[in-house]
Design a protein around this motif. Structure first.
Motif, PDB file in Angstrom:
ATOM      1  N   VAL A  35      33.017  15.912 -16.141  1.00 37.23           N
ATOM      2  CA  VAL A  35      34.201  14.909 -16.068  1.00 37.23           C
ATOM      3  C   VAL A  35      35.122  15.246 -16.998  1.00 37.23           C
ATOM      4  O   VAL A  35      34.962  15.995 -18.116  1.00 37.23           O
ATOM      5  N   ASP A  36      36.420  14.772 -16.802  1.00 37.24           N
ATOM      6  CA  ASP A  36      37.520  14.909 -17.684  1.00 37.24           C
ATOM      7  C   ASP A  36      38.156  13.812 -18.010  1.00 37.24           C
ATOM      8  O   ASP A  36      39.317  13.699 -18.600  1.00 37.24           O
ATOM      9  N   ASN A  40      39.918  11.732 -10.434  1.00 35.96           N
ATOM     10  CA  ASN A  40      39.067  12.588  -9.478  1.00 35.96           C
ATOM     11  C   ASN A  40      37.779  12.397 -10.071  1.00 35.96           C
ATOM     12  O   ASN A  40      36.677  12.691  -9.277  1.00 35.96           O
ATOM     13  N   SER A  41      37.583  12.589 -11.482  1.00 32.12           N
ATOM     14  CA  SER A  41      36.018  12.905 -11.799  1.00 32.12           C
ATOM     15  C   SER A  41      35.489  11.642 -11.777  1.00 32.12           C
ATOM     16  O   SER A  41      34.050  11.677 -11.594  1.00 32.12           O
ATOM     17  N   ASP A  42      36.371  10.526 -11.595  1.00 34.11           N
ATOM     18  CA  ASP A  42      35.668   9.308 -11.727  1.00 34.11           C
ATOM     19  C   ASP A  42      35.069   9.134 -10.026  1.00 34.11           C
ATOM     20  O   ASP A  42      33.849   8.272 -10.135  1.00 34.11           O
ATOM     21  N   ALA A  44      33.874  11.580  -8.390  1.00 33.79           N
ATOM     22  CA  ALA A  44      33.004  12.317  -8.295  1.00 33.79           C
ATOM     23  C   ALA A  44      31.475  11.460  -8.880  1.00 33.79           C
ATOM     24  O   ALA A  44      30.322  11.703  -8.638  1.00 33.79           O
ATOM     25  N   ASN A  64      31.277  16.689 -20.428  1.00 33.71           N
ATOM     26  CA  ASN A  64      32.882  17.242 -20.800  1.00 33.71           C
ATOM     27  C   ASN A  64      32.863  18.375 -21.393  1.00 33.71           C
ATOM     28  O   ASN A  64      32.104  18.573 -22.359  1.00 33.71           O
ATOM     29  N   ALA A  98      33.433   7.459 -17.115  1.00 34.59           N
ATOM     30  CA  ALA A  98      32.363   7.693 -16.306  1.00 34.59           C
ATOM     31  C   ALA A  98      31.117   7.071 -16.881  1.00 34.59           C
ATOM     32  O   ALA A  98      29.995   6.558 -15.878  1.00 34.59           O
ATOM     33  N   MET A 136      31.384  17.186  -8.723  1.00 30.00           N
ATOM     34  CA  MET A 136      32.579  17.416  -9.415  1.00 30.00           C
ATOM     35  C   MET A 136      34.000  16.786  -8.471  1.00 30.00           C
ATOM     36  O   MET A 136      33.731  17.233  -7.347  1.00 30.00           O
ATOM     37  N   GLY A 137      34.839  16.638  -9.212  1.00 29.48           N
ATOM     38  CA  GLY A 137      36.106  16.395  -8.486  1.00 29.48           C
ATOM     39  C   GLY A 137      36.799  17.448  -8.395  1.00 29.48           C
ATOM     40  O   GLY A 137      36.373  18.630  -8.924  1.00 29.48           O
ATOM     41  N   GLY A 140      41.650  18.037 -11.679  1.00 33.60           N
ATOM     42  CA  GLY A 140      41.258  17.340 -13.008  1.00 33.60           C
ATOM     43  C   GLY A 140      42.808  17.107 -13.718  1.00 33.60           C
ATOM     44  O   GLY A 140      43.590  17.149 -13.113  1.00 33.60           O
TER      45      GLY A 140
END
Length: 168
Positions: A35-36, A40-42, A44, A64, A98, A136-137, A140
């Protein structure tokens, strides 16, 4: 799906493809979620929450990766420990949303902040942590966010030894 005893692909015949998907989720033991802090990562992470509802035993490694600070001007004025502390702090900030999603869903996870080349570090961590998959998304917070598929996601797909699920 993997046979738990051999970690090889099972050659079971499936009448319904959805049954095969559900069985694959149930047999996944550990998922790496890079995650970043981006939306998009949220998404995922939300997908992993859904997987954990089907498979409550799922272990999540929340990762991360901070790119290494390689600027000589920064390194000239800051000690190595100060640079590492700065990277750790930025990584913790990126994990915050996250962590909140996983905590709210009561999904067990292990947070990790590493530094290095992003895609390579993700693939290496998945191998080192014996993850069954990466979720993953697709895009990012990179400098050119969202170029095509996303250069990091594309590189992870190429470098990974385990299945990669990309969440749009």
């Amino acid at each position: 799906p993997h046979c738990p005893e051999t970690r090889q692909i099972c050659r079971k015949q499936w009448d319904n493809p959805a049954d095969r998907l559900i069985e694959g989720i149930r047999t996944m033991r550990k998922a790496l979620v890079p995650v970043d802090g981006s939306p998009n990562s949220d998404r995922a992470v939300s997908h992993v929450v859904m997987l954990a509802e089907i498979n409550p035993a799922l272990e999540v490694v929340l990762l991360n990766v901070q790119p290494e600070i390689d600027d000589w001007q920064v390194r000239r004025f800051l000690k190595k420990e100060e640079v590492e502390a700065m990277e750790e702090s930025r990584g913790g900030d990126a994990l915050q949303s996250a962590r909140a999603l996983l905590d709210a869903a009561k999904v067990n996870f292990v947070p990790q902040v590493l530094s290095g080349p992003v895609a390579e570090t993700i693939a290496r961590t998945a191998r080192g942590q014996n993850c069954d998959g990466i979720v993953m998304g697709t895009r990012g917070l990179g400098a050119v966010a969202g170029a095509l598929l996303g250069s990091v996601a594309s590189q992870v797909v190429h470098l990974s030894d385990v299945p990669v699920t990309l969440v749009k």
